[in-house]
Write a protein that holds these residues in place. Structure first.
Motif, mmCIF file in Angstrom:
data_model
loop_
_atom_site.group_PDB
_atom_site.id
_atom_site.type_symbol
_atom_site.label_atom_id
_atom_site.label_comp_id
_atom_site.label_asym_id
_atom_site.label_seq_id
_atom_site.Cartn_x
_atom_site.Cartn_y
_atom_site.Cartn_z
ATOM 1 N N GLY A 129 61.130 6.615 34.918
ATOM 2 C CA GLY A 129 62.203 6.642 34.626
ATOM 3 C C GLY A 129 62.269 7.912 33.472
ATOM 4 O O GLY A 129 61.613 7.981 32.276
ATOM 5 N N GLY A 130 63.494 8.665 33.887
ATOM 6 C CA GLY A 130 63.820 9.656 32.710
ATOM 7 C C GLY A 130 65.522 10.008 32.696
ATOM 8 O O GLY A 130 66.073 9.787 33.776
ATOM 9 N N ILE A 131 65.912 10.372 31.735
ATOM 10 C CA ILE A 131 67.385 10.524 31.360
ATOM 11 C C ILE A 131 67.791 12.004 30.943
ATOM 12 O O ILE A 131 66.726 12.652 30.317
ATOM 13 N N HIS A 169 69.641 2.652 26.718
ATOM 14 C CA HIS A 169 68.639 3.411 26.948
ATOM 15 C C HIS A 169 67.835 4.049 25.583
ATOM 16 O O HIS A 169 66.791 4.265 25.587
ATOM 17 N N VAL A 170 68.954 4.580 24.965
ATOM 18 C CA VAL A 170 68.479 5.452 23.765
ATOM 19 C C VAL A 170 69.446 5.093 22.793
ATOM 20 O O VAL A 170 70.832 5.144 22.595
ATOM 21 N N THR A 279 64.276 0.961 27.332
ATOM 22 C CA THR A 279 63.738 0.788 28.496
ATOM 23 C C THR A 279 62.652 1.876 28.447
ATOM 24 O O THR A 279 61.994 2.127 29.854
ATOM 25 N N ASP A 280 61.963 2.455 27.637
ATOM 26 C CA ASP A 280 60.757 3.188 27.621
ATOM 27 C C ASP A 280 60.910 4.317 28.449
ATOM 28 O O ASP A 280 59.894 4.966 29.216
ATOM 29 N N VAL A 281 62.055 5.031 28.617
ATOM 30 C CA VAL A 281 62.265 6.082 29.516
ATOM 31 C C VAL A 281 62.116 7.369 28.643
ATOM 32 O O VAL A 281 61.936 7.198 27.488
ATOM 33 N N CYS A 282 61.773 8.500 29.418
ATOM 34 C CA CYS A 282 61.926 9.784 28.787
ATOM 35 C C CYS A 282 63.269 10.277 28.596
ATOM 36 O O CYS A 282 64.118 10.229 29.633
ATOM 37 N N VAL A 283 63.550 11.223 27.760
ATOM 38 C CA VAL A 283 64.857 11.870 27.489
ATOM 39 C C VAL A 283 64.795 13.528 27.316
ATOM 40 O O VAL A 283 63.986 13.804 26.681
ATOM 41 N N GLU A 284 65.613 14.234 27.944
ATOM 42 C CA GLU A 284 65.793 15.432 27.504
ATOM 43 C C GLU A 284 67.250 15.696 27.585
ATOM 44 O O GLU A 284 68.311 15.254 28.367
#
Length: 431
Positions: A129-131, A169-170, A279-284
């Protein structure tokens, strides 16, 4: 945390300090032969070598420092789909016969990474998962368009988030929404590289570290020469990217090195860490000069951003990144930062990667322009296909025009910095 002796040669980073233990590979001392010699022990070289070994080729990798020394062992660890230029730009800029094959491959690099991890049981903290986070409604509208385009190409794991949904999520109020891509994810990038190197060895490949290539012969039987030895092969793959130096001047003039910075906090209380990114996603984010972040496997916030054109090391990385980190997560104000480092990537004029050949025997891969984690893995598969006699997909990239920066590298660096400053101002003003 001190760096173990087996990591000597890597920069003083969180990744080096937490790398999976391994014995250093030997230095080349003598004259060897192989089907393929690969120059560079980062993702491009390792992916090429591993795919070639799986096809039955004998492969030797020559690395100037340590496996994953460059961007492959220093990046943000995010598995981000597509290239630095996305579907709409490709279709607008290139003819259909050039653009469509590239569009069909935009998710393949991430799929290759997951397959490598599963096939070779690589321990690198893979999370799904990534956002892409939107700071403006204009950016959010662009993400809605991306969602539609990517779904048409087969990605059915996308969710458009409004301002309330992204907060699930963030834990920040910076964003008006975002796009969640569950076909994305994040990893410990150095451990991925080390795992791929180990897989290559298990397949019979050879790796030599601390073996910088000083010159090459690009004939029908190319040769790579180091200080203490050489490797003669049927094929050569130049995969040094931003760390290739001036080994092949025709490549040096095609792109410019740039540095990006990363910091890592001290270990956080698990409850605090999970509250930041539930949710332990990465974000940019979607800014031109973007910030990117994620949680590590041991509950640190890893936060990166900024670009230094010309790849010089900034005087104070913490001073550059702390303000944005604390603006994103005010609850971390004053947090101790255990690690700060920089790493170089190679920027092309078109922002598309540059693949090609010199003659029939020497291949090159470079210029991922900030999207190297996934595209390098695709590149390795494509060059292996080409060497194995199936060049159609490799040529989809090789046929793209490759422009040098106007005025050469010395002129391009300050001009790129000026352009970035302008786009950075637009980001701040919300344009």
């Amino acid at each position: 945390m001190s760096i173990n002796h087996q990591n000597q040669g890597h920069v003083d980073s969180y990744y080096a300090a937490s790398a999976n233990s391994k014995t250093p590979y030997p230095q080349l001392d003598g004259h060897l032969q192989a089907d393929v010699v690969v120059v560079g022990g980062g993702y491009s070289g390792l992916s090429s070598a591993l795919h070639l070994a799986e096809l039955g080729f004998s492969v030797i990798v020559l690395e100037a420092s340590r496996i994953g020394f460059g961007a492959s062992g220093r990046n943000g660890g995010q598995i981000v789909n597509s290239y630095s230029r996305d579907v709409d730009t490709l279709r607008a800029k290139y003819k259909k016969e050039l653009a469509e094959p590239l569009c069909e491959m935009i998710f393949e690099g991430g799929d290759i990474i997951r397959e490598r991890i599963n096939t070779y049981n690589i321990k690198c903290d893979l999370k799904q998962g990534g956002i892409f986070a939107a700071k403006t409604h204009k950016q959010l509208k662009g993400l809605a368009h991306t969602k539609k385009a990517w779904e048409a190409l087969g990605n059915n794991q996308l969710q458009l988030l409004d301002s309330a949904a992204i907060r699930e999520h963030v834990d920040t109020d910076l964003y008006v929404g975002g796009l969640l891509d569950n076909r994305s994810g994040h990893i410990h990038p150095l451990n991925l590289a080390l795992g791929e190197a180990d897989a290559l060895i298990r397949l019979g490949g050879q790796i030599f570290e601390m073996s910088p290539v000083e010159r090459i012969d690009k004939g029908d039987s190319p040769v790579a020469y180091t200080k203490l030895g050489s490797v003669k092969a049927k094929f050569m793959v130049l995969a040094g990217n931003a760390y290739l130096g001036n080994l092949e001047p025709k490549l040096t003039t095609k792109a410019i090195p740039c540095g990006t910075q990363v910091v890592t906090t001290e270990q956080l209380d698990p409850e605090l860490a999970r509250s930041l990114l539930p949710t332990d996603v990465c974000v940019e984010d979607c800014n031109y000069l973007l910030d990117y972040y994620r949680l590590t496997g041991d509950n640190r916030l890893l936060f990166g951003g900024g670009v230094v054109y010309g790849a010089r090391d900034p005087d104070n990385i913490e001073r550059l990144l702390r303000p944005n980190l604390e603006k994103t997560f005010p609850q971390l104000k004053g947090i101790k930062l255990d690690y700060a480092w920089t790493g170089n990537f190679l920027l092309t004029y078109s922002r598309m990667p540059q693949f090609g050949r010199f003659g029939n025997s020497v291949y090159y891969l470079q210029g991922y322009s900030g999207h190297g984690v996934t595209c390098t893995h695709l590149a390795g598969k494509l060059v292996a296909e080409a060497i194995n006699g199936q060049a159609k997909r490799f040529d989809a990239f090789a046929n793209l025009p490759q422009f040098s920066f106007p005025g050469g590298r010395n002129f391009a660096i300050p001009m790129s910095a000026m352009g970035a400053a302008w786009y950075g101002l637009r980001d701040k003003l919300g344009f």
